[in-house]
Design a protein around this motif. Structure first.
Motif, PDB file in Angstrom:
ATOM      1  N   UNK A  90      21.546  -5.442 -21.554  1.00 43.34           N
ATOM      2  CA  UNK A  90      21.405  -4.599 -20.474  1.00 43.34           C
ATOM      3  C   UNK A  90      20.689  -5.478 -19.249  1.00 43.34           C
ATOM      4  N   UNK A  91      21.342  -4.756 -17.936  1.00 45.42           N
ATOM      5  CA  UNK A  91      20.583  -5.145 -16.780  1.00 45.42           C
ATOM      6  C   UNK A  91      19.523  -4.281 -16.315  1.00 45.42           C
ATOM      7  N   UNK A  92      18.281  -4.694 -16.150  1.00 52.19           N
ATOM      8  CA  UNK A  92      17.090  -3.798 -15.513  1.00 52.19           C
ATOM      9  C   UNK A  92      16.961  -4.360 -14.189  1.00 52.19           C
ATOM     10  N   UNK A  93      17.085  -3.265 -13.281  1.00 53.70           N
ATOM     11  CA  UNK A  93      16.999  -3.605 -11.802  1.00 53.70           C
ATOM     12  C   UNK A  93      15.461  -2.882 -11.556  1.00 53.70           C
ATOM     13  N   UNK A  94      14.756  -3.671 -10.960  1.00 54.83           N
ATOM     14  CA  UNK A  94      13.473  -3.291 -10.622  1.00 54.83           C
ATOM     15  C   UNK A  94      13.171  -3.108  -9.275  1.00 54.83           C
ATOM     16  N   UNK A  95      12.834  -1.914  -8.813  1.00 56.61           N
ATOM     17  CA  UNK A  95      12.736  -1.606  -7.551  1.00 56.61           C
ATOM     18  C   UNK A  95      11.164  -0.944  -6.989  1.00 56.61           C
ATOM     19  N   UNK A  96      10.410  -1.907  -6.692  1.00 56.53           N
ATOM     20  CA  UNK A  96       9.174  -1.500  -5.975  1.00 56.53           C
ATOM     21  C   UNK A  96       9.461  -0.461  -4.784  1.00 56.53           C
ATOM     22  N   UNK A  97       8.683   0.565  -4.772  1.00 60.57           N
ATOM     23  CA  UNK A  97       8.701   1.691  -3.637  1.00 60.57           C
ATOM     24  C   UNK A  97       7.484   1.855  -3.108  1.00 60.57           C
ATOM     25  N   UNK A  98       7.090   2.261  -1.654  1.00 55.88           N
ATOM     26  CA  UNK A  98       6.205   2.760  -1.142  1.00 55.88           C
ATOM     27  C   UNK A  98       6.844   3.389   0.169  1.00 55.88           C
ATOM     28  N   UNK A  99       6.734   4.831  -0.121  1.00 54.90           N
ATOM     29  CA  UNK A  99       7.120   5.733   0.952  1.00 54.90           C
ATOM     30  C   UNK A  99       8.480   5.478   1.407  1.00 54.90           C
ATOM     31  N   UNK A 100       9.724   5.253   0.526  1.00 51.84           N
ATOM     32  CA  UNK A 100      10.816   5.049   0.701  1.00 51.84           C
ATOM     33  C   UNK A 100      11.698   6.380   0.361  1.00 51.84           C
ATOM     34  N   UNK A 101      11.316   7.654   0.613  1.00 51.61           N
ATOM     35  CA  UNK A 101      11.954   8.759   0.195  1.00 51.61           C
ATOM     36  C   UNK A 101      13.278   8.913   1.197  1.00 51.61           C
ATOM     37  N   UNK A 102      13.679   8.275   2.268  1.00 50.28           N
ATOM     38  CA  UNK A 102      14.939   8.098   2.990  1.00 50.28           C
ATOM     39  C   UNK A 102      16.160   7.438   2.076  1.00 50.28           C
ATOM     40  N   UNK A 103      15.577   6.523   1.321  1.00 47.52           N
ATOM     41  CA  UNK A 103      16.384   5.507   0.901  1.00 47.52           C
ATOM     42  C   UNK A 103      16.814   5.449  -0.669  1.00 47.52           C
ATOM     43  N   UNK A 104      16.061   6.134  -1.445  1.00 46.72           N
ATOM     44  CA  UNK A 104      16.051   5.802  -2.849  1.00 46.72           C
ATOM     45  C   UNK A 104      17.261   6.557  -3.431  1.00 46.72           C
ATOM     46  N   UNK A 105      17.827   7.749  -2.998  1.00 47.23           N
ATOM     47  CA  UNK A 105      18.987   8.434  -3.591  1.00 47.23           C
ATOM     48  C   UNK A 105      20.094   7.720  -3.223  1.00 47.23           C
TER      49      UNK A 105
ATOM     50  N   UNK B  43      23.130  -0.741 -17.512  1.00 47.12           N
ATOM     51  CA  UNK B  43      21.972  -0.967 -16.659  1.00 47.12           C
ATOM     52  C   UNK B  43      20.827   0.366 -16.595  1.00 47.12           C
ATOM     53  N   UNK B  44      19.806  -0.111 -16.138  1.00 50.83           N
ATOM     54  CA  UNK B  44      18.743   0.845 -16.195  1.00 50.83           C
ATOM     55  C   UNK B  44      18.154   0.631 -14.658  1.00 50.83           C
ATOM     56  N   UNK B  45      17.704   1.482 -13.822  1.00 48.83           N
ATOM     57  CA  UNK B  45      16.958   1.262 -12.732  1.00 48.83           C
ATOM     58  C   UNK B  45      15.527   1.702 -12.808  1.00 48.83           C
ATOM     59  N   UNK B  46      14.504   0.792 -12.698  1.00 43.64           N
ATOM     60  CA  UNK B  46      12.822   1.009 -12.877  1.00 43.64           C
ATOM     61  C   UNK B  46      12.385   1.014 -11.539  1.00 43.64           C
ATOM     62  N   UNK B  47      12.104   2.210 -11.086  1.00 45.21           N
ATOM     63  CA  UNK B  47      11.428   2.420  -9.938  1.00 45.21           C
ATOM     64  C   UNK B  47       9.768   2.124 -10.336  1.00 45.21           C
ATOM     65  N   UNK B  48       9.227   1.370  -9.441  1.00 41.91           N
ATOM     66  CA  UNK B  48       7.833   1.467  -9.695  1.00 41.91           C
ATOM     67  C   UNK B  48       7.147   1.724  -8.365  1.00 41.91           C
ATOM     68  N   UNK B  49       6.540   2.961  -8.242  1.00 34.37           N
ATOM     69  CA  UNK B  49       6.341   3.568  -6.949  1.00 34.37           C
ATOM     70  C   UNK B  49       4.779   3.585  -6.651  1.00 34.37           C
ATOM     71  N   UNK B  50       4.433   3.340  -5.468  1.00 36.90           N
ATOM     72  CA  UNK B  50       3.097   3.347  -4.924  1.00 36.90           C
ATOM     73  C   UNK B  50       3.060   4.382  -3.684  1.00 36.90           C
ATOM     74  N   UNK B  51       3.815   5.461  -3.636  1.00 40.36           N
ATOM     75  CA  UNK B  51       4.025   6.104  -2.466  1.00 40.36           C
ATOM     76  C   UNK B  51       2.766   7.240  -2.409  1.00 40.36           C
ATOM     77  N   UNK B  52       2.572   7.369  -1.106  1.00 39.20           N
ATOM     78  CA  UNK B  52       1.667   8.720  -0.561  1.00 39.20           C
ATOM     79  C   UNK B  52       2.353   9.785  -0.132  1.00 39.20           C
ATOM     80  N   UNK B  53       3.619   9.665  -0.053  1.00 37.59           N
ATOM     81  CA  UNK B  53       4.563  10.798   0.573  1.00 37.59           C
ATOM     82  C   UNK B  53       5.068  11.455  -0.624  1.00 37.59           C
ATOM     83  N   UNK B  54       6.237  11.996  -0.529  1.00 32.97           N
ATOM     84  CA  UNK B  54       7.171  13.023  -1.591  1.00 32.97           C
ATOM     85  C   UNK B  54       8.185  11.953  -2.350  1.00 32.97           C
TER      86      UNK B  54
END
Length: 295
Positions: A1-16, A30-41
């Protein structure tokens, strides 16, 4: 399986949109693993995505921040044997993921979509960012031996086999985790494929004054952690110190002690050679038990 790691910080407009594009592009499990440090929604949006799509997983961090550490945490969370890393800002095209997988299936341990091989482009950067990017790449390639063959070592878009980093002590600082993987990882073959770096579609760049400073610290740590690079640069520094010793002793003997110039020159050269030998013995070759003198 492919794991796609995506770090995020305040990317509400883009993740969907990124999740949709990955779903369209990837044709293997595949799986998408978001590791999020955001302080928005962004965490709420990611939670909704995870409920709707079984391929999406995410963790929201509150006690730690930083792209490099987020990628390392993603490595630990990922379940796939192939680990891809990409940004959430839509500047890394998901359409390349399958090309990266195919390169790994053909024998590559590290696959890097590169802006600087024939067919690639960094057109998504403005002039200042291009200068910063060029300086960062050249510093890494100058200081670190294992990085030199790679044209785009500061890329945030890459794929590795899990075995490349499994059991490796990763100590990331800042946002250029690929360089640490290239220095510390277990791999034999690196493949770069061309891609065009796109302009950011939404949201704001997270690049600030802190990131370049952390990058320099990271490079220093990697040089210190790499015996080959550490020995080379210590040898250069010791050689430079020998020049200082030579001129200092020569000036003292000629100007203050009034020695003849040929005698002072020979004595100064001898002092510099002795100094270089002792410093190299105790610093450059310190991995040898007690240095050359104590071997």
């Amino acid at each position: 399986m492919l794991s796609i790691i995506v770090p995020t910080y305040n990317e509400r407009e883009n993740v969907v949109q990124l999740t949709d594009r990955i779903a369209e592009a990837v044709s293997i499990p595949y799986e998408i693993v978001f590791v999020d440090d955001s302080d928005d929604d962004t965490p709420a949006i990611l939670a909704a995505l995870a409920r709707q799509r079984p391929q999406v997983r995410f963790v929201h961090r509150t006690s730690q921040r930083g792209l490099g550490s987020a990628v390392v945490e993603g490595f630990h969370l990922a379940q796939g044997h192939l680990l891809a890393v990409m940004d959430a800002d839509l500047q890394h095209p998901p359409q390349l993921l399958m090309d990266m997988v195919r390169a790994a299936e053909a024998g590559a341990d590290v696959v890097i979509p590169s802006r600087f091989v024939p067919g690639g482009s960094d057109g998504g950067l403005n002039g200042f960012r291009k200068l910063v990017s060029w300086t960062a790449r050249m510093l890494a390639r100058l200081l670190l031996h294992r990085v030199r063959p790679v044209r785009d070592p500061t890329s945030g878009f890459f794929l590795i086999r899990r075995s490349v980093v499994e059991g490796i002590d990763m100590q990331p600082i800042g946002w250029k985790i690929l360089i640490e993987i290239l220095v510390k990882g277990r791999y034999r073959r690196v493949v770069e494929i061309p891609y065009t770096f796109a302009a950011r579609a939404a949201g704001e760049s997270k690049m600030g004054l802190r990131e370049p400073w952390e990058y320099l610290i990271h490079l220093g740590r990697l040089v210190a952690a790499s015996p080959e690079d550490r020995r080379f640069w210590l040898y250069c520094l010791v050689g430079a110190s020998g020049v200082v010793v030579n001129f200092t002793v020569y000036w003292f003997l000629v100007r203050l002690a009034h020695w003849p110039v040929p005698t002072a020159g020979a004595a100064a050269a001898l002092c510099a050679m002795i100094s270089n030998f002792l410093l190299n013995d105790r610093l450059t070759w310190r991995e040898r038990k007690g240095g050359w003198l104590g071997a």
